[in-house]
Design a protein around this motif. Structure first.
Motif: not given
Length: 633
Positions: A618-622, A624-632
């Motif tokens: 999820x962190x990697x997808x974030x 790639x998608x340009x989302x500055x969010x933590x993965x959990x």
């Protein structure tokens, strides 16, 4: 550590096993428990800069009297603020009638925080808003004494969505989507169930409600509550809780990710996140302090009975190695030796990088946590130097006095070159000006490097983002005029996010990841990024137990040395004259130095729980998608 990161919280739990009057008679104070709680928290203040809190419970209080006290603070010195608040209550008593401070029963009846069960927490927030509501201990209240619950812990759960859904399915409606709330409500739900089951049982047996309350307190099955509550938890945790009537617990996750220690004698049971805190506060030897086993809980019944029980089947132990490298205080005997060993094991690689030329190399460290690993490196260098002197003496039968002096005077050049100006603050808002100010957070000692002659080797305990190295340390070192600057990390390359309590949840924060992505693009392998993204995306709806960490494929085409070389390029400021090299610890050396703490997922990508693989993808997808969010959550 040059890059500051937030990390694990700390807990401090005390159960007094004697009446308060006992401590008054033996130690001259009824505040023995509070004084020890203060010491335990102060000795772990490194684990919480965002806030702190305490809670106490009085045993056997008459109906109508308050028995739970709690106070939390977000002040800069939160622990001192809390105990200043608490001690003002006793100062007021002393002012009114000093003799009352000697009356343990009067204090218990009339002054808050005079309980026999005490729980403290130090908070290091890893995400979200920093508010008083986020500070532990958390309190779940009820008019039934045995349904009250106080919880504090050092934990992060990877499967908050799943846990929330389970609460919804139970008919609950949690007020927040956070692991702290889900944990509190999950334990609270099964605490309510256990209470109701016992109530129905004793009601059928003909007991009245007053009698039933006491019967519930005596018969509450704490282990069953913990087993049912933690059945689906995926994460790292050390957690302590108190029920309103006095039962308590301290539990540790099945992989032993988060640390938990305890000490017991006939006067007290104490548990904490760090062993030296217990040793210092209670003046006990290292062998007297035990580790709570993974998947086990200390269960402390109201009557003082203490057992260590398994609430979940233990997994392969993966205790956090970052605790040893950086987070825990180095005053622990084992941690001190392990950090020295981390430095010592780097000696051969460093010598190769300086062509074994000690005469033209100056060694230093990045203050302050890398100091102990630096001592280990010095041991390794001195051992090498002694061997070199011995060889020189044995292989030369016709030494002149001048040559003998030269050989005997050979020694590693050790200096303190980096000085952290902790009080320097940036008040300027413009980016360009602020950047210049940040570059001065570190200072240096001048006149110790021979310009255009010497190589400078500086050891750090880890390198996360590399920003402080680039913005400050390398620039300042370059002013000394070394030919080469070698930055050495006593930890391996940080490549993957943590999801068990460390504030490292975004892929873009890791300079090792930036290096790998840069090389993929430079070598025409950009398609690997898209392929990994699609593989991660294809696993989104899979159960966490079936998810694979595909982010490993980003690093697979490159050797560790190639990534280290690219990192050196990335962190080197354009304007400096010295050549910059970066050396990292190896995973093998890490495990050799810290054999009992083999949790290395942030380096290796081998997560100890299934939820870890889901988080890294999820962190990697974030990213790639340009989302500055933590993965959990």
């Amino acid at each position: 550590m040059s890059d500051s990161i937030k990390h694990e919280c700390g807990i401090a739990f005390i159960r007094l096993l004697k009446p308060l009057s006992y401590y008054q008679e033996k130690y001259g104070t009824s505040l023995y428990g509070l004084n020890k709680l203060y010491l335990l928290m102060e000795k772990q203040h490194n684990r919480g800069q965002d806030g702190a809190g305490i809670a106490t419970i009085k045993l056997d209080v008459k109906p109508g009297n308050r028995y739970i006290s709690r106070y939390r603070s977000m002040e800069r010195n939160a622990v001192q603020d809390i105990f200043t608040y608490v001690m003002k209550k006793f100062a007021a008593v002393e002012k009114e009638d000093p003799t009352l401070l000697q009356d343990a029963q009067w204090l218990k009846d009339n002054v808050s925080f005079t309980g026999e069960v005490l729980l403290g927490h130090l908070r290091y927030g890893t995400h979200g808003k920093n508010s008083i509501e986020a500070c532990h201990p958390f309190l779940r209240q009820n008019n039934w004494m045995s349904r009250n619950l106080v919880v504090a812990g050092n934990f992060n759960m990877t499967n908050v969505d799943e846990l929330l859904q389970q609460l919804y399915d139970l008919g609950q409606h949690p007020k927040e989507q956070a692991d702290t709330v889900t944990v509190l409500e999950k334990i609270g739900h099964f605490l309510d169930n256990e209470n109701q089951m016992l109530f129905d049982k004793f009601k059928e047996q003909g007991y009245d409600n007053v009698e039933i309350s006491q019967k519930i307190a005596d018969n509450l099955d704490v282990l069953k509550i913990l087993r049912r509550s933690a059945k689906t938890w995926d994460g790292g945790y050390t957690m302590s809780g108190i029920f309103g009537h006095g039962d308590a617990f301290v539990m540790r996750d099945p992989a032993g990710i988060r640390p938990a220690f305890y000490y017991q004698d006939d006067e007290v049971l104490v548990a904490a996140s760090e062993r030296p805190a217990i040793q210092t506060a209670f003046n006990v030897k290292i062998g007297q302090v035990k580790e709570i086993k993974p998947g086990h809980a200390l269960i402390i019944k109201k009557d003082g009975t203490i057992t260590e029980e398994m609430f979940r089947e233990p997994l392969e132990k993966k205790a956090c190695s970052f605790e040893r490298i950086y987070f825990s205080r180095g005053s622990d005997a084992s941690i001190y030796q392990e950090r020295k060993e981390l430095g010592k094991l780097l000696t051969p690689t460093i010598l190769n990088h300086v062509d074994h030329d000690l005469e033209k190399t100056v060694f230093t460290y990045i203050p302050n946590t890398a100091e102990v690993s630096f001592y280990g490196l010095m041991e390794g260098l001195h051992a090498y130097n002694r061997h070199r002197q011995k060889e020189a003496l044995l292989n030369n039968d016709n030494l002149t006095e001048e040559e003998l002096d030269r050989i005997l005077n050979l020694a590693p050049r050790v200096e303190k070159l980096a000085i952290k100006d902790a009080k320097l603050r940036t008040f300027i808002t413009q980016d360009a000006d602020r950047g210049d100010m940040v570059s001065h957070v570190y200072d240096t000692t001048y006149g110790l490097i021979r310009r255009d002659v010497d190589t400078l080797v500086a050891i750090d305990d880890s390198i996360v983002r590399g920003t402080t190295l680039k913005q400050s340390i390398l620039r300042i070192f370059d002013r000394l005029g070394p030919v080469k600057i070698i930055i050495v990390s006593s930890a391996p390359q940080i490549r993957y996010p943590d999801c068990y309590g460390i504030d490292m949840s975004r892929m873009g924060e890791f300079v090792a990841f930036e290096a790998a992505i840069t090389m993929l693009r430079e070598r025409g392998m950009g398609h690997v990024v898209e392929e990994v993204y699609e593989k991660c995306k294809a696993q989104v709806d899979l159960p966490k137990e079936e998810v694979v960490n595909h982010v490993k494929e980003i690093y697979a085409p490159f050797t560790d040395e190639e990534i280290s070389n690219k990192i050196a390029e990335i962190i080197t400021p354009k304007e400096i004259g010295a050549k910059v090299e970066v050396i990292y610890q190896t995973l093998d050396n890490l495990h050799e130095a810290c054999p009992d703490h083999r949790g290395d997922w942030y380096f290796s990508g081998d997560y100890p729980t299934p939820g870890g693989n889901k988080v890294v993808n999820r962190a990697f997808m974030n990213w790639v998608e340009g989302k500055n969010a933590r993965a959990y959550m």
